[in-house]
Design a protein around this motif. Structure first.
Motif, mmCIF file in Angstrom:
data_model
loop_
_atom_site.group_PDB
_atom_site.id
_atom_site.type_symbol
_atom_site.label_atom_id
_atom_site.label_comp_id
_atom_site.label_asym_id
_atom_site.label_seq_id
_atom_site.Cartn_x
_atom_site.Cartn_y
_atom_site.Cartn_z
ATOM 1 N N HIS A 44 0.573 5.560 7.113
ATOM 2 C CA HIS A 44 -0.009 5.674 5.775
ATOM 3 C C HIS A 44 -1.097 4.632 5.543
ATOM 4 O O HIS A 44 -1.051 3.546 6.104
ATOM 5 C CB HIS A 44 1.062 5.497 4.691
ATOM 6 C CG HIS A 44 2.075 6.587 4.673
ATOM 7 N ND1 HIS A 44 1.786 7.859 4.221
ATOM 8 C CD2 HIS A 44 3.372 6.601 5.055
ATOM 9 C CE1 HIS A 44 2.878 8.613 4.323
ATOM 10 N NE2 HIS A 44 3.848 7.877 4.831
ATOM 11 N N PHE A 99 -3.093 2.018 0.197
ATOM 12 C CA PHE A 99 -2.949 2.497 -1.171
ATOM 13 C C PHE A 99 -1.734 3.414 -1.297
ATOM 14 O O PHE A 99 -0.915 3.272 -2.210
ATOM 15 C CB PHE A 99 -4.225 3.223 -1.618
ATOM 16 C CG PHE A 99 -4.168 3.720 -3.030
ATOM 17 C CD1 PHE A 99 -4.425 2.875 -4.088
ATOM 18 C CD2 PHE A 99 -3.853 5.049 -3.297
ATOM 19 C CE1 PHE A 99 -4.375 3.333 -5.397
ATOM 20 C CE2 PHE A 99 -3.801 5.516 -4.595
ATOM 21 C CZ PHE A 99 -4.066 4.659 -5.660
ATOM 22 N N SER A 100 -1.614 4.349 -0.381
ATOM 23 C CA SER A 100 -0.498 5.294 -0.417
ATOM 24 C C SER A 100 0.832 4.589 -0.192
ATOM 25 O O SER A 100 1.810 4.842 -0.897
ATOM 26 C CB SER A 100 -0.683 6.381 0.643
ATOM 27 O OG SER A 100 -1.850 7.107 0.404
ATOM 28 N N CYS A 143 1.657 1.422 -0.675
ATOM 29 C CA CYS A 143 2.020 0.611 -1.841
ATOM 30 C C CYS A 143 2.535 1.500 -2.968
ATOM 31 O O CYS A 143 3.539 1.175 -3.617
ATOM 32 C CB CYS A 143 0.827 -0.214 -2.315
ATOM 33 S SG CYS A 143 0.354 -1.557 -1.205
ATOM 34 N N GLY A 144 1.861 2.618 -3.200
ATOM 35 C CA GLY A 144 2.288 3.541 -4.250
ATOM 36 C C GLY A 144 3.667 4.114 -3.997
ATOM 37 O O GLY A 144 4.465 4.267 -4.928
ATOM 38 N N MET A 145 3.951 4.425 -2.740
ATOM 39 C CA MET A 145 5.272 4.979 -2.406
ATOM 40 C C MET A 145 6.376 3.966 -2.682
ATOM 41 O O MET A 145 7.437 4.324 -3.225
ATOM 42 C CB MET A 145 5.290 5.395 -0.929
ATOM 43 C CG MET A 145 4.355 6.568 -0.632
ATOM 44 S SD MET A 145 4.014 6.771 1.118
ATOM 45 C CE MET A 145 5.539 7.539 1.652
ATOM 46 N N TYR A 182 6.158 1.382 -4.797
ATOM 47 C CA TYR A 182 6.182 1.173 -6.245
ATOM 48 C C TYR A 182 6.977 2.279 -6.931
ATOM 49 O O TYR A 182 7.800 2.028 -7.807
ATOM 50 C CB TYR A 182 4.758 1.116 -6.793
ATOM 51 C CG TYR A 182 4.678 0.739 -8.243
ATOM 52 C CD1 TYR A 182 4.602 -0.596 -8.628
ATOM 53 C CD2 TYR A 182 4.692 1.714 -9.243
ATOM 54 C CE1 TYR A 182 4.541 -0.950 -9.964
ATOM 55 C CE2 TYR A 182 4.633 1.373 -10.577
ATOM 56 C CZ TYR A 182 4.550 0.037 -10.938
ATOM 57 O OH TYR A 182 4.498 -0.303 -12.271
ATOM 58 N N GLU A 183 6.728 3.510 -6.502
ATOM 59 C CA GLU A 183 7.424 4.661 -7.073
ATOM 60 C C GLU A 183 8.937 4.546 -6.909
ATOM 61 O O GLU A 183 9.705 5.019 -7.743
ATOM 62 C CB GLU A 183 6.912 5.931 -6.399
ATOM 63 C CG GLU A 183 7.456 7.202 -6.987
ATOM 64 C CD GLU A 183 6.840 8.415 -6.308
ATOM 65 O OE1 GLU A 183 7.013 8.566 -5.081
ATOM 66 O OE2 GLU A 183 6.179 9.192 -7.015
ATOM 67 N N LYS A 184 9.379 3.887 -5.834
ATOM 68 C CA LYS A 184 10.814 3.726 -5.576
ATOM 69 C C LYS A 184 11.385 2.449 -6.192
ATOM 70 O O LYS A 184 12.535 2.100 -5.961
ATOM 71 C CB LYS A 184 11.088 3.733 -4.066
ATOM 72 C CG LYS A 184 10.753 5.056 -3.403
ATOM 73 C CD LYS A 184 11.665 6.158 -3.895
ATOM 74 C CE LYS A 184 11.374 7.449 -3.135
ATOM 75 N NZ LYS A 184 12.249 8.532 -3.553
ATOM 76 N N ARG A 212 8.313 -3.895 -6.891
ATOM 77 C CA ARG A 212 7.199 -4.406 -7.684
ATOM 78 C C ARG A 212 6.532 -5.587 -6.978
ATOM 79 O O ARG A 212 7.084 -6.169 -6.073
ATOM 80 C CB ARG A 212 7.676 -4.842 -9.077
ATOM 81 C CG ARG A 212 8.296 -3.709 -9.876
ATOM 82 C CD ARG A 212 7.274 -2.613 -10.169
ATOM 83 N NE ARG A 212 7.799 -1.579 -11.030
ATOM 84 C CZ ARG A 212 8.095 -0.344 -10.633
ATOM 85 N NH1 ARG A 212 7.939 0.005 -9.378
ATOM 86 N NH2 ARG A 212 8.542 0.554 -11.483
#
Length: 117
Positions: free
Chosen positions: A96, A99-100, A102-104, A106-108, A111
């Motif tokens: 990955h 950006f992707s 980190c977003g994955m 964060y979504e879980k 922080r």
């Protein structure tokens, strides 16, 4: 979240440190600039980076980073793997982009650390 959870979420593979898979991670930082990494509070963190040089391991040791995830399929060299082994820092690699990834995380629920300022 554990290092194993991070591996599973990112579809990553262990380069080194699978025996550390149950260690708890409390914060995350994503950067290719180690000076930016130094701006965050130490707290059993994971670093996501595409930078592959020994400075990454040195910075991780200084900042209580217990796991480094190399993004975009990057792989550290043998010298970096040995440094991580000596410091007890787990190394993972994921295909990955940063950006992707980190977003994955964060979504879980993972922080970022608190800035010093």
């Amino acid at each position: 979240m554990t290092i194993k959870d991070i591996r599973d979420i990112l579809g990553a593979r262990f380069i080194y440190g699978e025996d550390h898979k149950d260690r708890e991670v409390h914060a995350a930082c994503g950067s290719d600039m180690m000076s930016d990494v130094l701006a965050f509070v130490k707290d059993s963190a994971v670093l996501l980076t595409g930078l592959c040089n020994p400075q990454v391991i040195r910075t991780a040791e200084m900042m209580d980073i217990i796991c480094i995830v190399f993004v975009r399929g990057k792989m550290p060299d043998d010298n970096m793997i040995e440094m991580a082994r000596e410091k007890g820092i787990a190394l993972l690699s994921t295909g990955h982009r940063m950006f992707s990834a980190c977003g994955m995380l964060y979504e879980k629920g993972l922080r970022g650390g608190s800035p010093y300022r």
